[in-house]
Design a protein around this motif. Sequence first.
Motif, PDB file in Angstrom:
ATOM      1  N   ALA A 318       0.861  -1.180   0.000  1.00 26.53           N
ATOM      2  CA  ALA A 318       0.000   0.000   0.000  1.00 26.53           C
ATOM      3  C   ALA A 318       0.900   1.234   0.000  1.00 26.53           C
ATOM      4  N   ASN A 319       1.012   1.894  -1.155  1.00 25.49           N
ATOM      5  CA  ASN A 319       1.920   3.026  -1.322  1.00 25.49           C
ATOM      6  C   ASN A 319       1.166   4.339  -1.072  1.00 25.49           C
ATOM      7  N   GLU A 320       1.352   4.873   0.108  1.00 24.49           N
ATOM      8  CA  GLU A 320       0.545   6.012   0.572  1.00 24.49           C
ATOM      9  C   GLU A 320       0.736   7.257  -0.291  1.00 24.49           C
ATOM     10  N   HIS A 321       1.967   7.662  -0.534  1.00 22.87           N
ATOM     11  CA  HIS A 321       2.208   8.947  -1.187  1.00 22.87           C
ATOM     12  C   HIS A 321       1.966   8.908  -2.692  1.00 22.87           C
ATOM     13  N   PHE A 343      -2.778  -0.756  -8.698  1.00 26.57           N
ATOM     14  CA  PHE A 343      -4.200  -0.452  -8.545  1.00 26.57           C
ATOM     15  C   PHE A 343      -4.327   0.911  -7.880  1.00 26.57           C
ATOM     16  N   GLU A 344      -5.102   1.816  -8.468  1.00 24.87           N
ATOM     17  CA  GLU A 344      -5.213   3.169  -7.919  1.00 24.87           C
ATOM     18  C   GLU A 344      -5.953   3.161  -6.594  1.00 24.87           C
ATOM     19  N   ALA A 345      -5.335   3.767  -5.563  1.00 29.33           N
ATOM     20  CA  ALA A 345      -5.936   3.861  -4.231  1.00 29.33           C
ATOM     21  C   ALA A 345      -5.317   5.053  -3.517  1.00 29.33           C
ATOM     22  N   PRO A 346      -5.900   6.254  -3.683  1.00 28.77           N
ATOM     23  CA  PRO A 346      -5.336   7.449  -3.079  1.00 28.77           C
ATOM     24  C   PRO A 346      -5.120   7.300  -1.578  1.00 28.77           C
ATOM     25  N   ALA A 347      -3.938   7.755  -1.103  1.00 24.72           N
ATOM     26  CA  ALA A 347      -3.592   7.756   0.326  1.00 24.72           C
ATOM     27  C   ALA A 347      -3.737   6.386   0.960  1.00 24.72           C
ATOM     28  N   ALA A 348      -3.390   5.332   0.202  1.00 27.90           N
ATOM     29  CA  ALA A 348      -3.535   3.960   0.693  1.00 27.90           C
ATOM     30  C   ALA A 348      -2.704   3.731   1.944  1.00 27.90           C
ATOM     31  N   SER A 349      -3.276   3.005   2.912  1.00 28.19           N
ATOM     32  CA  SER A 349      -2.573   2.780   4.168  1.00 28.19           C
ATOM     33  C   SER A 349      -2.439   1.305   4.539  1.00 28.19           C
ATOM     34  N   CYS A 350      -3.333   0.441   4.070  1.00 26.96           N
ATOM     35  CA  CYS A 350      -3.225  -0.979   4.401  1.00 26.96           C
ATOM     36  C   CYS A 350      -4.043  -1.811   3.436  1.00 26.96           C
ATOM     37  N   VAL A 351      -3.706  -3.089   3.347  1.00 30.88           N
ATOM     38  CA  VAL A 351      -4.473  -4.065   2.581  1.00 30.88           C
ATOM     39  C   VAL A 351      -4.637  -5.303   3.457  1.00 30.88           C
ATOM     40  N   ILE A 352      -5.855  -5.822   3.573  1.00 32.03           N
ATOM     41  CA  ILE A 352      -6.071  -7.079   4.280  1.00 32.03           C
ATOM     42  C   ILE A 352      -6.995  -7.957   3.444  1.00 32.03           C
TER      43      ILE A 352
END
Length: 354
Positions: A318-321, A343-352
């Motif tokens: 999960a690439n936050e920046h 996969f586009e995910a603005p400000a991503a912080s975690c994946v479960i």
Amino acid sequence: MGADHAQRAFIGSFTSAGGRGIIVAAVDRDTGEPTALAATDAVADPSFLAVGRANGTTVLYAVSETSPGAAAAFTLDDDGIPRPLGEVRPVGGSGPTHLAVTEGHLLTANYGSGSVTALPLAEDGAPGPASDVLIHEGSGPDESRQSAPHAHQVLADPSGAWLLSVDLGTDSVRVCALDAGTGSLRLHTETALRPGTGPRHLAFHPSGRHLYVLNELEPTVTVCRWDAVAGRVEPLGETPVLPEGNDGGAAVRTYPSEVVVSHDGRFLWTANRGHDSISVLTLDESGEKAVLVAAVGCGGRWPRDLTLDPSGQWLYAANEHSGNVSWFAVDAETGIPAHAGSFEAPAASCVIFA
């Protein structure tokens, strides 16, 4: 993507930085590719997620990394949309960054206030008011980051008998006991790590006899022996997670964020913010020796989280920046991940995964 080839993943993100909150995605088992199904911003800054079961159904839990902090629960309907379950509950602390479900309780690690909170769960999985808040004490030598306790992670050990909390501010790992009947927390032992390392997260070896503490303030992992009978952590030594001379330099300091161990106990991976990489370490048969063998690009910037899918074939960062989740095919022989997509995910912080 056929239904038999899909599994469900949940992506947390910072709504205060433009994230969508919680994204529900179907993940193709054959290609590792996520496809967004739904999202909700019903809770602010759900930076970390956990999954539990209640009445035979899946319940999704989220921290709200705010001040004061909170925790929330969601049901997951067939349409994939998370729907709030019960009330958003205050955790009696600030900036919760991690949570875990065990013994009929939801536990949160509260970074800002340096504490761990227990919230009892109702029969349907909804969290109730906090039953206890265990406040950490201490500090570390880094005045800018360690002037006070900063609990960063809480999780149950493989035996289910103990809770471990990792504190970046006090350079220590605490082992606690949870009374499932009363919801009270009791400190059992505290193990000091090398001052200034700033421990952030840990992961257990599949054998349950060792654990690996990833340090944020120095790019190293501390290998520890775990005694589940005594409830004690014994540090054995540290291993760098970056190649020598390749730490990014003083202008680009590295802050490791997450540690993952392969299902067979042969490999260990870390996500490294700043260096923007995923490190690969091999583990010996005993689990006591870790050796760095490679570091590959994370497929984005500032990898805040790293997750292995249930099959062990795919690794997700999960690439936050850079606002994306990258996925990698894991080489079964070497453990080295090969970039497979983003996969586009603005400000991503975690994946479960459920």
